[in-house]
Design a protein around this motif. Structure first.
Motif, PDB file in Angstrom:
ATOM      1  N   ARG A 119      29.624   5.506  13.804  1.00  0.00           N
ATOM      2  CA  ARG A 119      30.484   4.348  14.071  1.00  0.00           C
ATOM      3  C   ARG A 119      29.944   3.107  13.357  1.00  0.00           C
ATOM      4  O   ARG A 119      30.706   2.318  12.819  1.00  0.00           O
ATOM      5  N   LYS A 123      31.852   1.043  10.334  1.00  0.00           N
ATOM      6  CA  LYS A 123      32.177  -0.388  10.386  1.00  0.00           C
ATOM      7  C   LYS A 123      31.892  -1.036   9.038  1.00  0.00           C
ATOM      8  O   LYS A 123      32.475  -2.052   8.682  1.00  0.00           O
TER       9      LYS A 123
ATOM     10  N   GLU B  46      38.551   9.945  15.691  1.00  0.00           N
ATOM     11  CA  GLU B  46      38.527   8.516  16.018  1.00  0.00           C
ATOM     12  C   GLU B  46      39.262   7.711  14.950  1.00  0.00           C
ATOM     13  O   GLU B  46      39.955   6.739  15.251  1.00  0.00           O
ATOM     14  N   GLU B  52      37.808   4.615  19.690  1.00  0.00           N
ATOM     15  CA  GLU B  52      36.656   5.465  19.952  1.00  0.00           C
ATOM     16  C   GLU B  52      36.921   6.367  21.146  1.00  0.00           C
ATOM     17  O   GLU B  52      37.569   5.949  22.106  1.00  0.00           O
TER      18      GLU B  52
END
Lengths: 413, 84
Positions: A119, A123, B46, B52
């Protein structure tokens, strides 16, 4: 974050011996922060000296002793099934601070930790696991290149650089900082035009401090963005540097604190202290208010990258030396290492090098036993011998009363 | 997100022919998924749903089959609706 914190405190209070007597069985969500701040700060030594108490009750002493005494598990991360049928992953820290520390997670915890890293990466830029070249150690068993891993490192590096230069798949390269430096040195030595097609877009390094100056040099040489992923084996990813070079904590998975030498939390900007981290994910072997050897400080004002999380600047974690210049910490570390090894100057409490201007450094040594004249002479000799082109001026002081924060707060650049 | 779309993602992440994937297929046992493939699938899911997944759902047990993956996607979408 708060529900995760409440959840983990409840877990500690009911399942982990070290915390059972220290925490109330029922946690009122309104009191969770206060309760959290009362939890003792621990270090690697605390864990090692109370090993069994830091695992959750599902792990039995027999299992832990078996794993800890089995050399096989110390080589790389291994899966293991406990007597109660529970699956765990076992890994060990490198042991640079003494004996290795055994780290245990469940596969689900590892999946969550890995997802957090992805994640973070996403980003920055869209990236899929298949586009990542994962390179942990130069001699890793998980060798990702199509070459003989037993070949000498210097020859392999040439092959690997050529391979990466023809690569069409990898956009993101994960590597340890000390290994990245070896690739850099090779590229410079042989004047290699690296990443000509700019397929590789990001290099993410970990595990060592690299100064902003060196990071810029890497970005030019490797022709891609350089990202610092800060973390440790115990807790995994803690923060990631943004395009402006500042770190932002991954607040979904960790609580980050900076404390002074009295254990008090530092919340003001520009005051350096020790990093303390809490994992909000790991429960089988929890790391709560776990003090690392690294030091950091908060920057004032919000970051231009748009991330609202506090900006953090790390300073390398060696107790002896403070200050960076060329090659990050290596510059002064090498000098001090040589002094200790070659000249037996080992009777001191600490050596702090602080940059005061572009070419001037304060070197303050506390509790030096022996001749200050010899110390200075050797320091300058080694510095000029190792880096003859750098004409740095060193100002030596021997002030035992100077405390760590005082030195930092004056003139660290 | 439809089950066929999920199967398509599973097919891509595991490099498996989509015809071999049924609703009850076990990702590990039947389709040979490893930890990297799981990660790849989570990232892809996702990205596709634009949010998420719930942290509790990131579990090998909870995403054991294609049906399970469908259920956790619905769970995340519903949770997200409740938040806003």
């Amino acid at each position: 974050m708060e529900s995760k914190l409440c959840d983990i405190i409840s877990h500690l209070a009911n399942n982990v011996s070290y915390y059972k007597e220290r925490l109330p069985k029922y946690i009122n969500p309104h009191e969770q922060i206060d309760i959290f701040l009362e939890i003792p700060i621990i270090t690697k030594e605390t864990v090692k000296s109370n090993y069994i108490d830091f695992f959750c009750d599902q792990l039995k002493e027999n299992d832990l002793n078996f794993l800890f005494n089995n050399e096989y598990y110390k080589v790389k991360t291994h899966p293991f099934i406990l007597e109660n049928g529970m699956s765990i992953l076992v890994s060990f820290t490198s042991g640079t601070s003494g004996t290795p520390m055994m780290i245990i997670r469940t596969p689900d915890e590892q999946l969550k930790l890995n997802a957090e890293i992805w994640r973070l990466r996403n980003k920055v830029s869209h990236i899929e696991p298949k586009n990542l070249l994962y390179r942990v150690h130069l001699n890793s068993a998980d060798y990702p290149f199509p070459f003989d891993p037993n070949k000498k490192v210097e020859y392999r590096i040439a092959d690997e650089i050529a391979y990466l230069n023809n690569n069409k798949r990898y956009k993101w390269w994960h590597i340890q900082a000390q290994d990245l430096e070896k690739y850099y040195q090779h590229i410079i030595k042989y004047s290699i035009d690296f990443n000509i097609d700019k397929i590789l877009q990001y290099i993410e390094y970990t595990s060592s401090f690299v100064s902003n100056e060196v990071r810029k040099i890497y970005a030019e040489t490797f022709k891609c963005n350089i990202i610092d992923l800060y973390g440790c084996l115990e807790i995994w990813s803690i923060s990631q540097s943004c395009k402006h070079g500042y770190h932002h904590v991954n607040e979904r998975s960790v609580i980050f604190e900076i404390i002074n030498q009295n254990g008090c939390i530092i919340s003001e900007p520009n005051k350096i202290g020790r990093v303390v981290v809490t994992s909000l994910i790991q429960k089988v072997m929890p790391f709560i208010r776990y003090k690392l050897s690294d030091k950091a400080y908060y920057m004032e004002s919000a970051c231009e990258c748009g991330n609202p999380a506090k900006r953090i600047v790390f300073v390398h974690g060696d107790e002896r030396i403070v200050g960076t210049k060329k090659n990050g910490k290596k510059y002064f570390e090498t000098i001090v290492d040589m002094m200790i090894d070659d000249y037996n100057i080992d009777n001191y409490l600490s050596i702090h090098v602080t940059q005061v201007s572009a070419n001037e450094f304060d070197v303050n040594t506390r509790r030096l036993l022996g001749s200050t004249e010899t110390f200075q002479k050797k320091f300058e000799e080694i510095a000029s011998c190792l880096y003859p082109e750098d004409k740095y001026k060193y100002y030596f002081t021997y002030n035992d009363a100077l405390i760590f924060e005082d030195i930092f707060s004056v003139s660290f650049k | 997100m439809e089950k066929n779309q999920i199967k398509q993602l599973i097919s891509e992440c595991g490099e498996i022919e989509i015809t071999k994937i049924s609703d009850e297929s076990s990702l590990i046992r039947d389709l040979g998924f490893d930890s990297i493939m799981f990660l790849q699938l989570i990232v892809a899911l996702e990205e596709r749903i634009g949010m998420e997944l719930q942290e509790d759902d990131l579990s090998y047990e909870k995403v054991a089959t294609v049906n399970d993956v469908y259920n956790i996607i619905q769970n995340s979408i519903n949770q997200n609706k409740n938040v806003y």
